[in-house]
Write an enzyme that holds these catalytic residues in place. Structure first.
Site, PDB file in Angstrom:
ATOM      1  N   ILE A   1       0.851  -1.198   0.000  1.00 31.16           N
ATOM      2  CA  ILE A   1       0.000   0.000   0.000  1.00 31.16           C
ATOM      3  C   ILE A   1       0.889   1.251   0.000  1.00 31.16           C
ATOM      4  CG2 ILE A   1      -1.787   1.279   1.266  1.00 31.16           C
ATOM      5  CD1 ILE A   1      -2.638  -1.516   0.091  1.00 31.16           C
TER       6      ILE A   1
ATOM      7  N   ASP B   1      10.777   2.636   5.893  1.00 30.11           N
ATOM      8  CA  ASP B   1      10.457   1.266   6.296  1.00 30.11           C
ATOM      9  C   ASP B   1      11.410   0.851   7.406  1.00 30.11           C
ATOM     10  OD1 ASP B   1       8.594  -0.891   4.642  1.00 30.11           O
ATOM     11  OD2 ASP B   1      10.069  -1.847   5.951  1.00 30.11           O
TER      12      ASP B   1
ATOM     13  N   THR C   1      -1.907  -3.647   9.905  1.00 27.80           N
ATOM     14  CA  THR C   1      -2.702  -3.789  11.143  1.00 27.80           C
ATOM     15  C   THR C   1      -3.315  -5.193  11.118  1.00 27.80           C
ATOM     16  OG1 THR C   1      -4.492  -2.639   9.966  1.00 27.80           O
ATOM     17  CG2 THR C   1      -3.252  -1.356  11.579  1.00 27.80           C
TER      18      THR C   1
ATOM     19  N   LYS D   1     -14.802   1.376   5.266  1.00 21.41           N
ATOM     20  CA  LYS D   1     -13.689   0.553   4.768  1.00 21.41           C
ATOM     21  C   LYS D   1     -13.842  -0.910   5.192  1.00 21.41           C
ATOM     22  CE  LYS D   1      -9.875  -1.334   3.658  1.00 21.41           C
ATOM     23  NZ  LYS D   1      -9.545  -1.706   2.298  1.00 21.41           N
TER      24      LYS D   1
ATOM     25  N   HIS E   1     -32.121 -11.896 -11.410  1.00 23.77           N
ATOM     26  CA  HIS E   1     -33.003 -10.953 -10.702  1.00 23.77           C
ATOM     27  C   HIS E   1     -32.251  -9.628 -10.576  1.00 23.77           C
ATOM     28  CE1 HIS E   1     -35.231  -8.933  -7.587  1.00 23.77           C
ATOM     29  NE2 HIS E   1     -36.186  -9.860  -7.664  1.00 23.77           N
TER      30      HIS E   1
ATOM     31  N   ARG F   1     -32.067  -7.339  -8.494  1.00 15.63           N
ATOM     32  CA  ARG F   1     -31.535  -6.860  -7.205  1.00 15.63           C
ATOM     33  C   ARG F   1     -30.710  -7.928  -6.478  1.00 15.63           C
ATOM     34  NH1 ARG F   1     -36.399  -4.638  -7.852  1.00 15.63           N
ATOM     35  NH2 ARG F   1     -37.512  -6.254  -6.727  1.00 15.63           N
TER      36      ARG F   1
ATOM     37  N   GLY G   1      -8.852 -16.033   0.792  1.00 13.70           N
ATOM     38  CA  GLY G   1      -7.487 -15.723   1.226  1.00 13.70           C
ATOM     39  C   GLY G   1      -7.187 -14.246   1.115  1.00 13.70           C
TER      40      GLY G   1
ATOM     41  N   CYS H   1      -6.716  -9.128   3.469  1.00 15.06           N
ATOM     42  CA  CYS H   1      -7.776  -8.162   3.816  1.00 15.06           C
ATOM     43  C   CYS H   1      -9.066  -8.826   4.285  1.00 15.06           C
ATOM     44  CB  CYS H   1      -8.059  -7.263   2.619  1.00 15.06           C
ATOM     45  SG  CYS H   1      -6.565  -6.522   1.971  1.00 15.06           S
TER      46      CYS H   1
HETATM   47  N1  SAJ Z   1     -13.219 -14.752  -3.658  1.00 19.51           N
HETATM   48  C1  SAJ Z   1     -14.165 -15.761  -3.735  1.00 19.51           C
HETATM   49  N2  SAJ Z   1     -15.337 -15.515  -4.396  1.00 19.51           N
HETATM   50  C2  SAJ Z   1     -15.588 -14.320  -4.999  1.00 19.51           C
HETATM   51  C3  SAJ Z   1     -14.624 -13.298  -4.917  1.00 19.51           C
HETATM   52  C4  SAJ Z   1     -13.443 -13.536  -4.237  1.00 19.51           C
HETATM   53  O1  SAJ Z   1     -13.989 -16.874  -3.211  1.00 19.51           O
HETATM   54  O2  SAJ Z   1     -16.675 -14.182  -5.586  1.00 19.51           O
HETATM   55  C5  SAJ Z   1     -11.964 -14.969  -2.914  1.00 19.51           C
HETATM   56  C6  SAJ Z   1     -10.695 -14.772  -3.734  1.00 19.51           C
HETATM   57  O3  SAJ Z   1     -10.370 -15.913  -4.466  1.00 19.51           O
HETATM   58  C7  SAJ Z   1      -9.684 -14.456  -2.652  1.00 19.51           C
HETATM   59  C8  SAJ Z   1     -10.508 -13.691  -1.599  1.00 19.51           C
HETATM   60  O4  SAJ Z   1     -11.866 -13.971  -1.905  1.00 19.51           O
HETATM   61  O5  SAJ Z   1      -9.202 -15.636  -2.052  1.00 19.51           O
HETATM   62  C9  SAJ Z   1     -10.275 -12.197  -1.582  1.00 19.51           C
HETATM   63  O6  SAJ Z   1     -10.245 -11.674  -2.897  1.00 19.51           O
HETATM   64  P1  SAJ Z   1     -10.797 -10.207  -3.263  1.00 19.51           P
HETATM   65  O7  SAJ Z   1     -10.517  -9.955  -4.688  1.00 19.51           O
HETATM   66  O8  SAJ Z   1     -12.198 -10.074  -2.825  1.00 19.51           O
HETATM   67  O9  SAJ Z   1     -10.003  -9.287  -2.274  1.00 19.51           O
HETATM   68  P2  SAJ Z   1      -8.551  -8.661  -2.056  1.00 19.51           P
HETATM   69  O10 SAJ Z   1      -8.193  -9.030  -0.665  1.00 19.51           O
HETATM   70  O11 SAJ Z   1      -7.566  -8.941  -3.130  1.00 19.51           O
HETATM   71  O12 SAJ Z   1      -8.889  -7.100  -2.161  1.00 19.51           O
HETATM   72  C10 SAJ Z   1      -9.925  -6.544  -1.355  1.00 19.51           C
HETATM   73  C11 SAJ Z   1     -10.664  -5.556  -2.216  1.00 19.51           C
HETATM   74  N3  SAJ Z   1     -11.942  -5.241  -1.570  1.00 19.51           N
HETATM   75  C12 SAJ Z   1     -13.108  -5.268  -2.238  1.00 19.51           C
HETATM   76  O13 SAJ Z   1     -13.209  -5.581  -3.397  1.00 19.51           O
HETATM   77  C13 SAJ Z   1     -14.320  -4.887  -1.455  1.00 19.51           C
HETATM   78  C14 SAJ Z   1      -9.822  -4.323  -2.451  1.00 19.51           C
HETATM   79  O14 SAJ Z   1     -10.561  -3.293  -3.077  1.00 19.51           O
HETATM   80  C15 SAJ Z   1      -9.286  -3.781  -1.106  1.00 19.51           C
HETATM   81  O15 SAJ Z   1      -8.443  -2.687  -1.301  1.00 19.51           O
HETATM   82  C16 SAJ Z   1      -8.497  -4.874  -0.437  1.00 19.51           C
HETATM   83  O16 SAJ Z   1      -9.373  -5.971  -0.210  1.00 19.51           O
HETATM   84  C17 SAJ Z   1      -7.971  -4.333   0.876  1.00 19.51           C
HETATM   85  O17 SAJ Z   1      -6.751  -4.152   0.979  1.00 19.51           O
HETATM   86  O18 SAJ Z   1      -8.749  -4.041   1.776  1.00 19.51           O
END
Ligand code: SAJ
Length: 448
Positions: free
Chosen positions: A23, A42, A98, A218, A256, A258, A269, A272
């Site tokens: 970040i 750092d 964090t 967030k 659908h 909505r 994984g 975040c």
């Molecule tokens: N995953 C699923 N099913 C889905 C979507 C994702 O199983 O439909 C899994 C992915 O394979 C992965 C995990 O969820 O293992 C997380 O992937 P992600 O693309 O949702 O998240 P991150 O951790 O790469 O990034 C997220 C993002 N948040 C959102 O989209 C709301 C990003 O915008 C944030 O900046 C980041 O977290 C963060 O640092 O908070």
């Protein structure tokens, strides 16, 4: 305040970014690129050495080039935290991790250390920005109080303090930093306005709010995604009971206007989604009926479900998991990134190894194998293998040559598709037993 606005406009400000990780470094580089003089700091000396040589210490598309350009033109340099002269700076952005402890409570020690370092160096008219993800209320109730007492100055009057959460996804960091709307929440109106103006120099859209609202928003974003994925994962288990296909069910439900159910997978994984839900509910409590906790539990159980499916598939092929050769495609936590942090692949490889299977891992982006043997190509990986597990939906895995793979594998090969990227009919046509997550038809009969 007017002077500060003029300095922002003229790029006549010095910025220090504390924490040069995934970040902090894109943040430092992008602000340097629009003309500010930036110091990235750092605690790790090899990170500092690399940045000063123009080398990006991790893989992030386009960052290497932008970083080296800005180091070369003298806009970006790096220093150890202990070597910083904060008195020279006008803006400080904190982007330290964090994480959570094993008991799921937030570990804020990196943040507190950074605050203690800057606290005594705060001068009048300085802008302090926190970008690390925080439990709601932290900026107003903890950070503000700590900085005011260390500096003997008043926030929003003598110095400015704002919470500006990052919203960037690894692999798209630069683009998303600029394009995703940026939430800016000050501890008072002056702080919000100053921080918003500063971020407008890099971000296309800035939305002003207060610090606590920004903290809740967030953590809500990633919690919403985690809860939605947990629902999709539970739906996959339900479909397995009913001989139905979760992919079709979600596709139909999502027609659908909505409804927007996410995709099931072998686990959630990344750094975040695995912890932000716990930050959101930190002060709320974690009783068993808390939807956020239940979602985390469901998602954390998915790797075990994939291991169970693998055992079942091997059994249906007349094989014992013990000494079977299993190929894991994908170590990264999500598609097309070189990032293995908190990847479900880790649990899956480790559990399969405990069952005495031989594990081969192939990932075109990551070097990590979590104890499995590393393969350097799909063909090398699948040679004499019994089972093929798909854990990450990397682009390279989406058009597998099933005929070639079948010919390289042992008799009665199986595919366990944790990401549902293979057409079950194609797999069957090529002689595989196909088990897909949420593909009940296969799991209840003998493959399909
Ligand atoms: N995953 C699923 N099913 C889905 C979507 C994702 O199983 O439909 C899994 C992915 O394979 C992965 C995990 O969820 O293992 C997380 O992937 P992600 O693309 O949702 O998240 P991150 O951790 O790469 O990034 C997220 C993002 N948040 C959102 O989209 C709301 C990003 O915008 C944030 O900046 C980041 O977290 C963060 O640092 O908070």
């Amino acid at each position: 305040m007017r002077k500060f606005f003029t300095k922002i406009k003229n790029r006549n400000l010095r910025l220090a970014v504390i924490g040069s990780g995934q970040i902090g470094l894109p943040t430092a580089t992008l602000f340097a690129n629009v003309g500010f003089t930036v110091t990235a700091t750092d605690i790790n000396s090899s990170v500092i050495e690399n940045i000063n040589k123009g080398i990006c210490p991790f893989n992030e598309p386009n960052l290497q080039q932008l970083l080296s350009q800005n180091v070369e033109r003298g806009k970006l340099n790096a220093l150890l935290n202990s070597d910083m002269d904060l008195n020279k700076e006008d803006v400080i952005i904190i982007a330290v991790p964090t994480p959570i402890y094993a008991n799921k409570k937030p570990k804020l020690s990196f943040l507190i250390d950074a605050l203690r370092t800057i606290g005594t160096a705060i001068k009048k008219q300085m802008l302090i920005v926190i970008s690390s993800t925080l439990p709601p209320g932290t900026t107003q109730s903890k950070i503000k109080v700590l900085l005011e007492s260390l500096s003997d100055l008043k926030s929003d009057a003598d110095f400015y303090l704002a919470y500006v959460p990052e919203r960037i996804s690894p692999g798209k960091a630069l683009q998303e930093f600029v394009e995703n709307p940026r939430l800016v929440g000050g501890v008072g109106p002056n702080s919000t306005k100053i921080a918003a103006e500063f971020f407008r120099t890099v971000c296309n859209k800035v939305i002003e709010t207060d610090a606590t609202t920004a903290e809740i928003a967030k953590t809500t974003e990633n919690t919403f995604r985690d809860v939605n994925i947990a629902f999709a994962n539970q739906l996959a288990l339900i479909c397995e009971q009913y001989n139905a296909d979760v992919k079709t069910v979600i596709h139909l439900a999502n027609t659908h206007p909505r409804v927007n159910v996410h995709n099931p997978g072998p686990g959630v994984g990344g750094p975040c989604l695995t912890k932000d839900p716990y930050l959101l509910i930190h002060h709320y409590g974690n009783s068993d009926d808390n939807i956020v906790i239940v979602a985390r539990i469901i998602n954390d159980r998915m790797p075990t479900h994939i291991v169970n499916l693998t055992q079942k598939a091997l059994k249906d092929c007349g094989k014992d998991i013990k000494n079977s050769k299993i190929v894991v495609l994908g170590a990264a936590y999500k598609a097309d990134v070189a990032d293995c942090r908190f990847s479900p692949a880790k649990h899956i490889v480790q559990k399969l190894k405990e069952l005495n299977a031989e594990i081969i891992v192939y990932d075109p982006h990551c070097i990590n194998t979590f104890g499995g043997k590393k393969a350097i190509s799909i063909n090398e990986a699948v040679k004499n293998a019994d089972s093929l597990l798909i854990i990450t939906d990397h682009a390279e895995f989406k058009n597998l040559n099933l005929l070639q793979i079948k010919n390289l594998m042992r008799n009665n090969p199986s595919i366990i598709d944790g990401k549902r990227i293979i057409n079950p009919a194609d797999a069957k046509k090529h002689g595989f037993i196909y088990f897909g997550l949420g593909y009940g038809k296969a799991i209840n009969s003998k493959g399909s």
